[in-house]
Design an enzyme around this catalytic site. Structure first.
Site, mmCIF file in Angstrom:
data_model
loop_
_atom_site.group_PDB
_atom_site.id
_atom_site.type_symbol
_atom_site.label_atom_id
_atom_site.label_comp_id
_atom_site.label_asym_id
_atom_site.label_seq_id
_atom_site.Cartn_x
_atom_site.Cartn_y
_atom_site.Cartn_z
ATOM 1 N N LYS A 176 40.454 25.672 68.877
ATOM 2 C CA LYS A 176 39.557 26.791 68.556
ATOM 3 C C LYS A 176 38.128 26.302 68.359
ATOM 4 C CE LYS A 176 39.212 28.234 64.242
ATOM 5 N NZ LYS A 176 37.796 28.350 63.805
ATOM 6 N N ASN A 177 37.967 25.203 67.653
ATOM 7 C CA ASN A 177 36.627 24.728 67.323
ATOM 8 C C ASN A 177 35.914 24.062 68.500
ATOM 9 O OD1 ASN A 177 36.799 25.703 64.717
ATOM 10 N ND2 ASN A 177 37.522 23.766 63.864
ATOM 11 N N CYS A 203 35.192 32.212 56.753
ATOM 12 C CA CYS A 203 35.963 31.926 55.547
ATOM 13 C C CYS A 203 35.033 31.677 54.360
ATOM 14 C CB CYS A 203 36.841 30.692 55.767
ATOM 15 S SG CYS A 203 38.203 30.947 56.915
ATOM 16 N N ARG A 247 27.601 27.570 53.216
ATOM 17 C CA ARG A 247 27.460 26.947 54.530
ATOM 18 C C ARG A 247 26.224 27.507 55.228
ATOM 19 N NH1 ARG A 247 33.078 27.269 57.634
ATOM 20 N NH2 ARG A 247 32.985 29.465 57.085
ATOM 21 N N ASP A 254 39.517 20.281 57.169
ATOM 22 C CA ASP A 254 40.401 21.337 57.643
ATOM 23 C C ASP A 254 41.883 20.991 57.516
ATOM 24 O OD1 ASP A 254 38.365 23.047 58.200
ATOM 25 O OD2 ASP A 254 38.447 22.843 60.374
ATOM 26 N N ARG A 299 43.217 33.900 62.890
ATOM 27 C CA ARG A 299 41.903 33.486 63.383
ATOM 28 C C ARG A 299 41.964 32.128 64.054
ATOM 29 N NH1 ARG A 299 38.277 32.430 59.305
ATOM 30 N NH2 ARG A 299 36.917 31.909 61.058
#
Length: 420
Positions: A22-23, A116, A121, A304, A396
């Site tokens: 995903k990232n 999230c 951030r 993560d 997600r």
């Protein structure tokens, strides 16, 4: 509202194919905006964040088609430079369109991003870097407005490594005159994957994967075909699930070196790890040896995977210390793990985890994406039934997690619940 229902106590066995990252998929989709041609990305995970990014690109004028795990993005008709707030607020990675829009149109309007709630951030590093490239930036009604008649190469030093900041500036710099030097850049595999895509599109980039990246701008960007790398966080999550349930699971279609920091900690905890070039087989059995971790930028222990490893240490024979150095508010899973019978105390940036013999099923609530994963892992190892609320967080970033776990022997499924 849907919930996950888990009957714990089953050992997981078999193999699971790791999905695309995903990232890595999200910045790759944003990069499509750099050209007016079609770019095709394969090994794309079918997760909500990818859907949200595709919706954002469509709102800007792109045409998107999907066949199996490939997404083609035709950006020939993109004629807008403002990213709508209702789409950007869904996830922080939406800010990645800033660099490509500025590069292509000389202007970009991007709402302050959501995602999230795991701590502060800000995108200040992104904006400061864009200014060094020659952009003017103003904040109007919650939207960041960037304009630049010409982008010029510059030396950019990041006060702290930032993955999305590095990616954003790297994309913007492809249109800057001259050389841009990114120092103290993020070294994550997802940054390397984006650089490889940009090179295929015509960019001149070197040094990705180190803390110094050089971009020679002004190259003509064209469409390309690119395969997204495997998801190291998904791989790490399934690795921990195998150990926590006393099972043996082989992860396929992935590069074990991308999770070497996790695998070494799992070996220290007493797990058996067997690697090949494209697979890793994990076996383990509680109680584990207590192992301390401290999260850090790549190649350090990933933030993560902090919540997932904490769930594993709940079944250790002794006390482990989990220190979170990346985000200041990433222990929201702790109260929920304690509801399952864990014994965890938070002191500042560290969580002290005293292992217990057994976890017990309960109703728990997910607070964010990776917290959701930790609760699933704990539920798999717990006695009796666990119900997890607010699982939309899980969707997600994990592709059909309950189906993959069911195929490994877990008793897990979705049910319609009353919600939190």
């Amino acid at each position: 509202m849907q919930e996950l229902r888990i009957i714990g106590g089953r050992s997981l066995r078999g193999s699971v194919q790791i999905s695309g990252a995903k990232n890595a998929a999200l910045p790759a989709l944003a990069a499509c905006l750099l050209t007016n041609q079609t770019t095709t990305l394969s090994n794309m995970p079918d997760v909500k964040d990818v859907g949200s990014m595709c919706a954002l690109l469509e709102a800007l004028g792109a045409r998107i088609s999907r066949v199996n795990d490939s997404i083609s993005v035709d950006t020939s008709n993109v004629d807008r430079h403002n990213a709508p707030h209702e789409l950007v607020r869904k996830m922080r990675a939406s800010v990645l369109v800033m660099g490509p829009l500025l590069a292509r149109f000389g202007m970009a309007e991007v709402a302050l991003p959501g995602g999230c709630t795991i701590g502060n951030r800000p995108i200040d590093l992104h904006i400061a870097a864009m200014k060094k490239l020659g952009a003017d930036a103003t904040l109007i009604k919650g939207d960041t407005h960037l304009t630049a008649s010409t982008l010029k190469g510059a030396r950019i030093y990041f006060d702290r490594p930032t993955v999305t900041g590095t990616e954003n500036v790297m994309m913007a710099a492809t249109a800057a005159d001259g050389e841009t030097l990114l120092e103290n850049a993020a070294r994550e595999p997802e940054v390397v994957d984006l650089a490889e895509l940009l090179v295929k599109m015509g960019a001149n980039i070197s040094g990705a994967g180190t803390d110094t990246i050089r971009v020679i701008g002004g190259q003509l960007m064209k469409g390309a075909t690119h395969e997204i790398i495997s998801d190291r966080i998904e791989a790490g999550t399934y690795a921990v699930s195998a150990a926590m349930t006393g099972g043996i699971v082989t992860l396929t279609h992935m590069n074990p070196r991308m999770i070497s920091s996790l695998l070494e900690k799992m070996r220290s905890a007493g797990c058996k790890v067997v690697e090949t070039d494209t697979t890793v087989t994990i076996s383990g059995l509680p109680p584990f040896k207590p192992v301390d971790i401290s999260t850090a930028e790549y190649p350090g222990f990933p933030t993560d995977l902090q919540a997932q490893f904490m769930a594993m240490m709940c079944l250790a024979d002794g006390e482990a210390v989990i220190t979170e150095n990346i985000f200041e508010d990433r222990f929201k899973h702790v109260p929920e793990l304690n509801r399952l019978g864990a014994e965890i105390v938070i002191r500042g940036r560290s969580a002290f985890v005293r292992g217990v013999k057994n976890l017990l099923g309960a109703i728990v609530t997910a607070s964010d994406l990776r917290a959701s994963a930790s609760l699933v892992l704990a539920g798999l190892a717990a006695q009796d039934e666990t119900r997890i609320l607010r699982i939309y967080h899980l969707d997600r970033g994990y592709y059909r997690m309950e189906k993959k776990l069911s195929a490994l022997g877990a008793d897990i499924g979705r049910i319609d619940g009353e919600g939190p």
